[in-house]
Design an enzyme around this catalytic site. Structure first.
Site, PDB file in Angstrom:
ATOM      1  N   CYS A 156       0.820  -1.216   0.000  1.00 51.61           N
ATOM      2  CA  CYS A 156       0.000   0.000   0.000  1.00 51.61           C
ATOM      3  C   CYS A 156       0.853   1.264   0.000  1.00 51.61           C
ATOM      4  O   CYS A 156       0.332   2.368   0.157  1.00 51.61           O
ATOM      5  CB  CYS A 156      -0.932  -0.001   1.204  1.00 51.61           C
ATOM      6  SG  CYS A 156      -0.048  -0.035   2.785  1.00 51.61           S
ATOM      7  N   ASP A 277       7.525  -9.780  50.416  1.00 50.02           N
ATOM      8  CA  ASP A 277       8.462  -9.838  51.544  1.00 50.02           C
ATOM      9  C   ASP A 277       7.743  -9.766  52.887  1.00 50.02           C
ATOM     10  O   ASP A 277       8.215 -10.314  53.881  1.00 50.02           O
ATOM     11  CB  ASP A 277       9.469  -8.691  51.455  1.00 50.02           C
ATOM     12  CG  ASP A 277      10.395  -8.834  50.264  1.00 50.02           C
ATOM     13  OD1 ASP A 277      10.753  -9.978  49.934  1.00 50.02           O
ATOM     14  OD2 ASP A 277      10.741  -7.809  49.650  1.00 50.02           O
ATOM     15  N   ASP A 305      11.731 -16.453  53.335  1.00 46.63           N
ATOM     16  CA  ASP A 305      12.394 -16.365  52.037  1.00 46.63           C
ATOM     17  C   ASP A 305      12.518 -17.786  51.485  1.00 46.63           C
ATOM     18  O   ASP A 305      13.360 -18.573  51.925  1.00 46.63           O
ATOM     19  CB  ASP A 305      13.771 -15.724  52.187  1.00 46.63           C
ATOM     20  CG  ASP A 305      14.393 -15.368  50.849  1.00 46.63           C
ATOM     21  OD1 ASP A 305      14.319 -16.207  49.927  1.00 46.63           O
ATOM     22  OD2 ASP A 305      14.950 -14.263  50.717  1.00 46.63           O
ATOM     23  N   ILE A 306      11.675 -18.107  50.519  1.00 49.61           N
ATOM     24  CA  ILE A 306      11.567 -19.486  50.027  1.00 49.61           C
ATOM     25  C   ILE A 306      12.869 -19.967  49.398  1.00 49.61           C
ATOM     26  O   ILE A 306      13.396 -21.028  49.736  1.00 49.61           O
ATOM     27  CB  ILE A 306      10.407 -19.597  49.014  1.00 49.61           C
ATOM     28  CG1 ILE A 306       9.084 -19.218  49.687  1.00 49.61           C
ATOM     29  CG2 ILE A 306      10.327 -21.012  48.443  1.00 49.61           C
ATOM     30  CD1 ILE A 306       7.932 -19.020  48.724  1.00 49.61           C
ATOM     31  N   PHE A 323      16.108 -15.293  41.388  1.00 45.30           N
ATOM     32  CA  PHE A 323      15.945 -14.063  40.608  1.00 45.30           C
ATOM     33  C   PHE A 323      16.119 -12.867  41.536  1.00 45.30           C
ATOM     34  O   PHE A 323      15.809 -12.940  42.727  1.00 45.30           O
ATOM     35  CB  PHE A 323      14.563 -14.015  39.957  1.00 45.30           C
ATOM     36  CG  PHE A 323      14.492 -14.674  38.606  1.00 45.30           C
ATOM     37  CD1 PHE A 323      14.337 -13.911  37.456  1.00 45.30           C
ATOM     38  CD2 PHE A 323      14.589 -16.049  38.483  1.00 45.30           C
ATOM     39  CE1 PHE A 323      14.273 -14.510  36.214  1.00 45.30           C
ATOM     40  CE2 PHE A 323      14.527 -16.669  37.244  1.00 45.30           C
ATOM     41  CZ  PHE A 323      14.370 -15.889  36.105  1.00 45.30           C
ATOM     42  N   LYS A 338      22.929 -11.261  47.118  1.00 44.86           N
ATOM     43  CA  LYS A 338      21.873 -12.262  47.317  1.00 44.86           C
ATOM     44  C   LYS A 338      22.352 -13.653  46.914  1.00 44.86           C
ATOM     45  O   LYS A 338      21.960 -14.650  47.529  1.00 44.86           O
ATOM     46  CB  LYS A 338      20.626 -11.870  46.519  1.00 44.86           C
ATOM     47  CG  LYS A 338      19.904 -10.664  47.097  1.00 44.86           C
ATOM     48  CD  LYS A 338      18.635 -10.341  46.313  1.00 44.86           C
ATOM     49  CE  LYS A 338      17.914  -9.142  46.923  1.00 44.86           C
ATOM     50  NZ  LYS A 338      16.657  -8.810  46.193  1.00 44.86           N
ATOM     51  N   LYS A 342      22.029 -16.266  49.943  1.00 51.19           N
ATOM     52  CA  LYS A 342      21.031 -17.330  49.804  1.00 51.19           C
ATOM     53  C   LYS A 342      21.640 -18.663  49.376  1.00 51.19           C
ATOM     54  O   LYS A 342      20.916 -19.634  49.184  1.00 51.19           O
ATOM     55  CB  LYS A 342      19.947 -16.890  48.818  1.00 51.19           C
ATOM     56  CG  LYS A 342      19.234 -15.618  49.263  1.00 51.19           C
ATOM     57  CD  LYS A 342      18.078 -15.244  48.352  1.00 51.19           C
ATOM     58  CE  LYS A 342      17.434 -13.941  48.812  1.00 51.19           C
ATOM     59  NZ  LYS A 342      16.188 -13.618  48.085  1.00 51.19           N
TER      60      LYS A 342
END
EC number: 4.1.1.36
Length: 390
Positions: A156, A277, A305-306, A323, A338, A342
């Site tokens: 077009c 949290d 904190d899983i 993450f 972290k 962790k």
């Protein structure tokens, strides 16, 4: 590259139809067996004889070309290891989404279980039509795949989004489909995804804007690589990924309890959920009435904190990936902190601005290295993250 694969090309009526010649020719030269179906409108743009000569197979242009004594449309549907519709037009996409099978192409697609790709090409206004967008969204839930158009000059005379993607890029996408290997075959992967909701009263809650898309993309891509995947997910509007065991929760404590019950059965744990949290220490029994309160004070307490709990209690051969979402200024430093705190094997760092987006830009970090990925679709990010596992 498996040259014994069969590719069925469906050509629709559009100015980009002529580009299918190069794609068919290239796939044949690579050694693939190729058959072609053309809609009636496609034959107005390019002759069946051209495709017949190149593919070395008879071209199907309507249902009456088929040998009904052999239920030929079922036979062809089973023959195809992959279907590519090019150019995928507004009409054909909408018919498939509506369950209409009124010609050879739509009938065979409706009878096929092969991966099916739609390489879109159309006017930019048609492409932005909300009805088309809904139809594409619907088809994606059934695992149909779309090769989105590029911006460029259209028939077009507009310079806009709607131009068929470069032919070589389309071929590469098709070859990648065949080249996928079961790198994670029988690996057991647990993924947490989406957000949690912490009730204040029976109808209000604290939460965040996570959609769960990143976690769901990881689950879907892991299944493609042969993994056995379980996902623990909070509230989300994402469609349930096929082949994935899904556990649905709402609160952080529910996710924590579910994860702790089963995480030691998995070889790989990926904590992609945006877990709250904090939660209210007490939940109001009834809806809070604003006309009775001038100021509202809610006492918060920490949620567990899983991923940290799993990181510090993981089994010898388990891999734990977390993450980290932070502002760009402190992203890498916070992620490293972290990772150590962790006891994770990897951490995926991304900026807060990508919450709720289809895109993501991440850094894959472990104790030895930092790998920066460019901004890309979350499905592509998922593929890159999973590569660290094989």
């Amino acid at each position: 590259m498996d040259k014994n694969k069969h590719i069925l090309i469906g050509i629709c009526g559009g100015i980009a139809s002529y580009k299918s010649v190069y794609i068919v020719s290239s796939l044949v030269k690579l050694g693939y067996k190729v058959k072609v179906i053309m809609t009636q409108n496609a034959t107005k743009f390019i002759t069946p004889l051209t495709l017949e000569t190149i593919s070395k197979n008879k071209i199907i242009t309507n249902l009456w070309d088929l040998d009904h004594n052999e239920v030929e449309h079922i036979k062809i549907a089973k023959w195809a290891h992959l279907i590519l519709v090019i150019p995928a037009t507004y009409n054909t996409i909408s018919k498939i989404a509506s369950g209409i099978a009124d010609d050879a192409l739509t009938t065979i697609i409706s009878a096929s279980t092969a991966p099916t790709y739609f390489a879109i090409a159309m006017n930019n206004i048609m492409y932005s039509n909300p009805i088309l967008k809904e139809n594409i969204k619907k088809l994606k839930t059934y695992n149909y795949k779309f090769i989105e158009p590029d911006k460029g000059f259209l028939a077009c005379s507009s310079n806009a989004l709607g131009r068929l993607k470069n032919e070589d890029k389309i071929i590469k996408i098709i070859l990648n489909e065949f080249n996928q290997k079961d790198y994670l075959k029988n690996k057991k992967i647990l993924i947490t995804a989406s957000r949690t909701e912490e009730l204040i009263d029976p109808i209000r809650y604290f939460s965040n804007t996570s959609t769960g898309k990143m976690g769901f993309c990881l689950a879907q891509e892991a299944v493609k690589l042969g993994a056995q995947v379980t996902i623990i997910t909070g509230p989300t509007n994402e469609n349930d990924p096929e082949g994935v065991n899904i556990i649905k929760i709402k609160t952080a404590m529910e996710m924590y309890k579910e994860a702790l019950k089963i995480y030691n059965k998995f070889e790989i744990i990926i904590g992609a959920a945006a877990v709250a949290d904090f939660k209210p220490k007490h939940i109001f029994n009834s809806k809070i009435k604003k006309n009775k309160i001038n100021r509202l004070y809610i006492k918060l307490v920490k949620n567990p904190d899983i991923i940290q709990h799993i990181g510090h209690n993981k089994l010898k051969n388990q891999i734990v990936i977390g993450f980290c979402a932070e502002n760009s200024k402190n992203l890498i430093q916070k992620a490293k902190e972290k990772l150590k705190k962790k006891n994770l094997d990897f951490i995926i760092a991304n900026e807060l601005k990508y919450f709720g987006s289809k895109l993501n830009k991440v850094y894959i970090i472990n104790k030895q290295s930092i790998k920066e990925l460019p901004e890309m679709e979350k499905s592509e990010v998922a593929k890159e993250i999973l590569k660290i596992l094989y």
